[in-house]
Design an enzyme around this catalytic site. Structure first.
Site, PDB file in Angstrom:
ATOM      1  N   SER A  45       0.830  -1.197   0.000  1.00  0.00           N
ATOM      2  CA  SER A  45       0.000   0.000   0.000  1.00  0.00           C
ATOM      3  C   SER A  45       0.873   1.259   0.000  1.00  0.00           C
ATOM      4  CB  SER A  45      -0.918   0.000   1.211  1.00  0.00           C
ATOM      5  OG  SER A  45      -0.164  -0.159   2.379  1.00  0.00           O
ATOM      6  N   ASP A  48       2.365   1.594  -3.456  1.00  0.00           N
ATOM      7  CA  ASP A  48       1.330   2.090  -4.381  1.00  0.00           C
ATOM      8  C   ASP A  48       1.118   3.591  -4.201  1.00  0.00           C
ATOM      9  OD1 ASP A  48       0.981  -0.411  -5.346  1.00  0.00           O
ATOM     10  OD2 ASP A  48      -0.875  -0.822  -4.248  1.00  0.00           O
ATOM     11  N   SER A  93       1.570  -4.545 -16.282  1.00  0.00           N
ATOM     12  CA  SER A  93       0.958  -4.410 -14.973  1.00  0.00           C
ATOM     13  C   SER A  93      -0.453  -3.851 -15.110  1.00  0.00           C
ATOM     14  CB  SER A  93       1.830  -3.476 -14.145  1.00  0.00           C
ATOM     15  OG  SER A  93       1.416  -3.512 -12.826  1.00  0.00           O
ATOM     16  N   LEU A  94      -1.085  -3.564 -13.980  1.00  0.00           N
ATOM     17  CA  LEU A  94      -2.447  -3.035 -13.993  1.00  0.00           C
ATOM     18  C   LEU A  94      -2.480  -1.708 -13.265  1.00  0.00           C
ATOM     19  CD1 LEU A  94      -4.404  -6.243 -12.927  1.00  0.00           C
ATOM     20  CD2 LEU A  94      -4.584  -5.111 -15.144  1.00  0.00           C
ATOM     21  N   LYS A 127      -7.869 -10.782  -7.570  1.00  0.00           N
ATOM     22  CA  LYS A 127      -6.484 -10.356  -7.739  1.00  0.00           C
ATOM     23  C   LYS A 127      -5.644 -11.108  -6.712  1.00  0.00           C
ATOM     24  CE  LYS A 127      -3.488  -6.471  -8.622  1.00  0.00           C
ATOM     25  NZ  LYS A 127      -2.324  -6.957  -7.893  1.00  0.00           N
ATOM     26  N   ARG A 148       7.758 -12.804 -14.044  1.00  0.00           N
ATOM     27  CA  ARG A 148       7.512 -11.599 -14.803  1.00  0.00           C
ATOM     28  C   ARG A 148       8.779 -10.752 -14.965  1.00  0.00           C
ATOM     29  NH1 ARG A 148       3.240  -6.987 -13.086  1.00  0.00           N
ATOM     30  NH2 ARG A 148       4.892  -6.415 -11.648  1.00  0.00           N
ATOM     31  N   CYS A 423       2.210  -4.093  40.553  1.00  0.00           N
ATOM     32  CA  CYS A 423       2.307  -4.266  42.006  1.00  0.00           C
ATOM     33  C   CYS A 423       3.725  -4.153  42.546  1.00  0.00           C
ATOM     34  CB  CYS A 423       1.703  -5.607  42.415  1.00  0.00           C
ATOM     35  SG  CYS A 423       2.716  -7.021  41.940  1.00  0.00           S
TER      36      CYS A 423
HETATM   37  S1  IVH Z   1      -4.272  -9.641 -15.412  1.00  0.00           S
HETATM   38  C1  IVH Z   1      -2.142  -7.076 -18.738  1.00  0.00           C
HETATM   39  N1  IVH Z   1      -5.480 -10.964 -13.512  1.00  0.00           N
HETATM   40  O1  IVH Z   1      -1.553  -8.273 -10.717  1.00  0.00           O
HETATM   41  C2  IVH Z   1      -2.654  -7.299 -17.385  1.00  0.00           C
HETATM   42  N2  IVH Z   1      -3.400  -9.943 -13.006  1.00  0.00           N
HETATM   43  O2  IVH Z   1      -0.700  -5.418 -11.198  1.00  0.00           O
HETATM   44  C3  IVH Z   1      -2.309  -8.627 -16.875  1.00  0.00           C
HETATM   45  N3  IVH Z   1      -2.635 -10.359 -10.710  1.00  0.00           N
HETATM   46  O3  IVH Z   1       1.411  -8.786 -12.442  1.00  0.00           O
HETATM   47  C4  IVH Z   1      -2.713  -8.862 -15.477  1.00  0.00           C
HETATM   48  N4  IVH Z   1      -4.350 -11.585 -10.098  1.00  0.00           N
HETATM   49  O4  IVH Z   1       0.723 -10.510 -10.778  1.00  0.00           O
HETATM   50  C5  IVH Z   1      -4.402 -10.224 -13.844  1.00  0.00           C
HETATM   51  N5  IVH Z   1      -6.652 -12.216 -11.952  1.00  0.00           N
HETATM   52  C6  IVH Z   1      -5.579 -11.474 -12.285  1.00  0.00           C
HETATM   53  C7  IVH Z   1      -4.541 -11.220 -11.378  1.00  0.00           C
HETATM   54  C8  IVH Z   1      -3.469 -10.430 -11.763  1.00  0.00           C
HETATM   55  C9  IVH Z   1      -3.200 -11.078  -9.725  1.00  0.00           C
HETATM   56  C10 IVH Z   1      -1.382  -9.637 -10.578  1.00  0.00           C
HETATM   57  C11 IVH Z   1      -0.345 -10.046 -11.555  1.00  0.00           C
HETATM   58  C12 IVH Z   1       0.060  -8.800 -12.254  1.00  0.00           C
HETATM   59  C13 IVH Z   1      -0.394  -7.753 -11.322  1.00  0.00           C
HETATM   60  C14 IVH Z   1      -0.756  -6.498 -12.042  1.00  0.00           C
END
Ligand code: IVH
Length: 688
Positions: A45, A48, A93-94, A127, A148, A423
């Site tokens: 957190s 992030d 990543s997301l 996730k 990755r 005490c």
């Molecule tokens: S999809 C192009 N689905 O989250 C996007 N990611 O911050 C591909 N992760 O590196 C990611 N659960 O380690 C996807 N159901 C899920 C996930 C997931 C965990 C993690 C993954 C990725 C990170 C992205």
């Protein structure tokens, strides 16, 4: 004047630039620790938060987005020990969302991007809090697994991945694609993590901070035998390169295809419609988060149709078609203001970290137990340290560890006090024991007195409803009572005189006290709070001695005769009744009217299961574990936790595991639920 204004603007810009540089440094360092060393310095957190701060700055001041900004990258460099693998398609990543508005904005952007008015269909995945992995299948055979890494280049961990039992080494099909990259997450179940850490403790080895680090640590082992012991898991959630087969239409169809190929896919995946559907799914998953066997840190929304995904495309590090909606963090950073000690009912001294208030796991935490001196040393927590605090579900908050990097030069070591803070009696720690204790006893030490009283009235003891900790606190502080026997001398007038006590509640408490007098012998023994005498030992003692006089007079030898009573318990019981103050209190309690049904004549020895020891395992078709235990005990039998030569029967339900194996090895007869019920209803004379 003009010049002043100019220089003010300048300083402000300088300040932003300096902050951006600071963030670069921090994020590079934290990223390296996390991705390369598997030893995170801060909770996700925090990472992030800093990452977003930098993103925001760069958005407002694009000139500050330098070539080396951490926002260009997804992770850190791979370790040199494993050979490197170039990903066919980058593993990106997301972006994260935290608030419902951000989710609505995401949906809005998608509809604008697709130029659609009607609702968009989304796949919603969990996730997983593990490690992203790419599995490459060539002609249906698993040929390579890679982490990755930095998103473009990962590490070859094929040998370790091959040890994960849920990952098929060969796809379940006669017509496999020429090349298939399966993407997903490697993780460790919470239960396996607990077991692993217990083993690490037993070996005196370093514990892992959380299941993700444990999974990462396991994959980083160069010796695959170690990974094999760790019981890692995998869930597939995406696809990379695909050759020699048609890609399904969308994410849900892809998951079904994966399933048919024998790949593990999580059953919690769902297809929903529009922003409303996303948010409803978020609530539903949040509600069961703690009950899941593995950790998740949010859910992932993905536009289901691949044609739409392609249309939307990517921005720098993340896809436009997906977003992670994160749950409130279960870990947070805060500072240790002080380490105090608390005195328990048996005098046990527990160090407690006083923390700068921090919001974590949905509540504000100000204290966290540190259990004992060893724990403080093991976690290396000092006063002034910044620590990671964790609170998951209803579990009490705990200090995971300190952040060595942020230790101020004047951080102070915790020193166990020599005297009880309540005490003043000396504190001692017997050789070989982890716990230090106040030697004052309940007579001298108010903390122990309160503890003893709280235990006495608790649910499993005398079960006095409505008599809570705050009331006991007052009663002791105002010196209205000292021992449990005094509780039964309380009158309406003394209760009404207390803070916030109306006549009605005072009356209720007196009624509850009156009702508590009708109890069982076992509860009464348990309520005395004799050290090492828990609920189950209290039951054994009650059954063997039958009445209080016999128990009070019992010699150590007689006590040792009792089932499951060893020298430690026998000595403790003997010492308790050797103290005349304790004996006096017991007499006073009996005189106050505490009573229990005298054991029936044909009790113990005549019951159908008398003298028999049972072990329960697996899930029984109709009875819960507690129910089965109650049944066995009510019929005179005993329930033990582990199978040994002394076990008479193993009662096994579905998914019985190691206990069943052990019972078979030792030749212990195995019963199912029906068999147990039958045994319970037999005539005691049939006994052999
Ligand atoms: S999809 C192009 N689905 O989250 C996007 N990611 O911050 C591909 N992760 O590196 C990611 N659960 O380690 C996807 N159901 C899920 C996930 C997931 C965990 C993690 C993954 C990725 C990170 C992205």
């Amino acid at each position: 004047m003009q010049e002043d204004l100019f220089s003010a603007a300048n300083t402000q810009e300088d300040a932003v630039k300096i902050r951006a540089e600071e963030l670069h440094t921090l994020l590079h360092r934290y990223g390296h620790a996390y991705y390369v060393l598997d030893a995170p310095l801060v909770p996700d957190s925090e990472y992030d938060r800093l990452f977003r701060e930098l993103q925001d700055i760069e958005q407002q001041h694009p000139e500050l987005k330098t070539a080396d900004s951490p926002t260009h990258r997804v992770g850190g460099a791979p370790l040199p020990e494993f050979s490197q693998v170039q990903h066919g398609i980058p593993m990106l990543s997301l972006n994260n969302a935290f608030e419902p508005e951000e989710v609505q904005a995401f949906d809005q952007r998608i509809r604008e991007g697709l130029e659609r008015d009607e609702n968009v269909e989304y796949s919603v995945d969990l996730k997983f809090d593990g490690l992203a992995m790419n599995l490459r299948y060539v002609d249906g055979i698993l040929v390579q697994a890679a982490t990755r890494g930095d998103g473009y280049t990962g590490e070859d961990v094929t040998e370790n991945i091959r040890t994960i039992r849920c990952i098929p080494l060969k796809l379940h099909t006669d017509t496999p694609p020429a090349v298939l990259d399966v993407r997903g997450e490697v993780l460790m179940y919470k239960a396996d993590f607990q077991k692993l850490n217990q083993r690490q403790r037993d070996l005196g080895a370093k514990e892992f901070a959380n299941p993700r680090n444990a999974a990462a640590g396991s994959l980083r082992q160069l010796d695959p035998k170690i990974a094999a012991q760790r019981n890692l898991r995998f869930f597939a959630y995406g696809i990379g390169v695909l050759e020699g087969a048609d890609k399904p239409e969308g994410h849900q169809a892809l998951m079904s295809w994966f399933k048919s190929l024998g790949l593990p896919v999580c059953d919690e995946g769902a297809l929903v419609s529009g922003a409303e559907g996303l948010l409803a799914r978020y609530e539903a998953v949040a509600a069961k988060r703690d009950a899941l066997p593995y950790e998740i840190d949010g859910i992932v929304y993905k536009v289901d149709r691949f044609a739409f995904q392609d249309q939307l495309g990517f921005v720098s590090r993340a896809p436009r078609f997906a977003i992670a909606h994160k749950f409130p963090a279960q870990e947070a950073l805060t500072k240790v203001i002080a380490i105090d000690v608390q005195v328990g009912r048996t005098g046990a001294i527990t160090p407690v970290a006083r923390l700068e208030p921090v919001f974590v796991g949905g509540v504000t935490v100000t204290n966290a137990t540190l259990h004992n001196e060893e724990e403080v040393q093991r976690k290396d927590v000092r006063i002034g340290d910044t620590v990671i605090v964790r609170r998951a579900g209803d579990v009490i908050p705990e200090v995971v560890g300190s952040v060595a990097e942020r230790r101020p030069p004047d951080a102070q070591l915790f020193v166990m006090p020599q005297a009880c803070p309540v005490c003043g009696s000396p504190i001692s720690k017997p050789e070989g024991e982890a716990v230090a204790r106040c030697s004052g006893g309940a007579i001298k030490c108010k903390a122990q007195r309160k503890g003893a009283l709280n235990h006495f009235v608790s649910r499993k003891a005398m079960n006095v409803e409505g008599l809570g900790e705050q009331l006991i606190e007052q009663l002791v502080e105002k010196q209205i009572i000292t021992t449990p026997a005094d509780l039964y001398k309380l009158g309406l007038s003394s209760l009404v005189a207390l803070d916030r006590m109306a006549e009605k509640s005072a009356g209720n408490i007196l009624t509850a006290l009156e009702q508590s007098k009708h109890t069982t012998f076992a509860r009464f023994i348990y309520s005395l709070g004799i050290r090492h005498v828990g609920e189950s030992t209290a039951k054994d003692l009650a059954q063997s001695f039958g009445n209080i006089d016999a128990l009070m007079a019992a010699t150590e030898e007689a006590l040792l005769e009792v089932n499951d009573v060893g020298p430690v318990v026998a000595k403790s019981v003997r010492e308790y009744f050797a103290d005349t103050l304790n004996c006096e209190m017991v007499s006073q309690l009996i005189a106050a009217g505490i009573q229990w049904p005298v054991q029936a004549e044909r009790s113990a020895a005549d019951l159908p299961l008398a003298g028999l020891t049972f072990v329960l395992t697996g899930t029984l078709p109709t009875m819960g574990r507690d129910q089965a235990k109650e049944l066995i005990e009510s019929k005179g039998g005993k329930v033990s936790g582990s199978v040994s030569k002394k076990t008479h029967y193993l009662v096994a339900g579905e998914e019985a595991g190691s206990k069943l194996v052990k019972a078979n090895e030792l030749g212990v007869p195995v019963l199912d639920e029906a068999g147990l019920v039958q045994l319970c209803s037999r005539n005691p004379d049939e006994k052999n």
